[in-house]
Design an enzyme around this catalytic site. Sequence first.
Site, PDB file in Angstrom:
ATOM      1  N   HIS A 129       0.627  -1.013  -0.032  1.00 22.47           N
ATOM      2  CA  HIS A 129       0.280  -0.148  -0.009  1.00 22.47           C
ATOM      3  C   HIS A 129       0.688   1.408   0.308  1.00 22.47           C
ATOM      4  CE1 HIS A 129      -3.407   1.883   0.305  1.00 22.47           C
ATOM      5  NE2 HIS A 129      -3.495   1.385   1.200  1.00 22.47           N
TER       6      HIS A 129
ATOM      7  N   ASP B 126     -10.080  -4.561 -18.642  1.00 26.56           N
ATOM      8  CA  ASP B 126     -10.460  -5.058 -19.597  1.00 26.56           C
ATOM      9  C   ASP B 126      -9.073  -5.711 -19.989  1.00 26.56           C
ATOM     10  OD1 ASP B 126     -11.373  -6.227 -21.475  1.00 26.56           O
ATOM     11  OD2 ASP B 126     -12.554  -4.301 -22.079  1.00 26.56           O
TER      12      ASP B 126
END
Length: 461
Positions: free
Chosen positions: A167, A387
Amino acid sequence: MAAPSSIPLKFTVRRCEPELVAPTKPTPYEQKLLSDIDDQASLRFQVPIINFYQYEPSMEGKDPAEVIREALAQTLVYYYPFAGRLREGANGKLIVDCTGEGVMFIKADADVTLEQFGEPLRPPFPCFDELLYNVPSSEGMLNCPLLLIQVTRLKCGGFIFAVSLNHVMSDAAGLAQFLFALGEMARGVTTHLISPVWERHLLDARHPVRITLTHREYDVVEAPVTTPITILPFDNPVQRSFSFGFAEVSLLRSLLPPHLRRCTTFELITACLWRCRTLAINLDPDEEVRMLCAVNARSKFNPSLPSGYYGNVFCFPAAITTVKSLREKPLGYAVELIKQAKASVTEEYVKSVAALMVARGKRIHFPNVIGTYIISDLTKAGFEDIDFGWGKAVFAGPSIGIGVISFLMPTKNKKGEVGRVASICLPAPAMERFAKELENMLKHQPSEGKKSKLISISSAV
């Protein structure tokens, strides 16, 4: 409330040996400092994200794992710091050593179909540890890969893409930027790539260091003599998710006074979850509780941060009250507190947090008590739009809540209606009380005279 399935889904995952994927071309060998927002102690952990993809007939014969692996090597040419390793410099300052060693990548196959995970898809997911394998000696902060990616091919022709991010490197917006670039590389369409921008100094503390605001989210919590505080961690936590569709949101909104009914859906659901969780964990009525809202501060800067900046640009302003006040006052009270906390975040607020990190040695952390609760809104991060050539994900988001952190994620039901799902992590008895409190809140008769039913999906221990 839907009962959890009595027969948990089980399947076998066969993994190839983990490998390091390096950039396809030589990249600069240099050291890059993280910002004073990036390397705070509260962000020194791994965040798991999981995306599910359906079979796509037009991609017949193509291996998603190999397509993504090749695209990853190409994308790392531009995002080469991800291929490096963290080192610790003077005064604990984290540095990215851009070695080009690469990120961890795993190809896998599972004898299960996408449909077997249920519809609609909701966390927690069975066998998640097999879908994002924890490679030994790879999860540390220093001298370890900064990303771990696993692509698991399913029997139906679909696949699961899972990633674990350190993170301190990026927030949700930064990770999404990287993954969108990865998706474009996989599809061979790079005309819309956003050029990545490092420039982490933009979120460093000023010199001389000036803490100009109060930051209650980092309070050192001390208990009164008569009111002992409850320390983390939980014993035997369970994971569960709760869905909020149009009906649930409308019902909750009807519980507010007119002047608050235009609050955001995030503020509304967060107030609801905070109240239910506080009542579920059975704290002393006079104990202080705090809701920390993860607020993306990109829009607060003037001049704006560069569009390709992919570091951490968020803060955790705190809404604080007592258990008694949260229990006895109406839902609108919690909404007001959350709105006020969110509104406090400005560019100056971010700079002041950075100064606090420097002044207190970066080891400053959120209060380590069960009365602290954090909600991160990922409904606009766009993970579901990534995608790789197989279309958009049918589910995308963190697989679980993490301790006191809940994630709010976008979802669709069987009718295609858009809603939100919240991941919750609590000890089993508290989880049962939480579900009951939420059910009771949603039984209130709204002013329009409509009723609603909560859909709950459960349950991994």
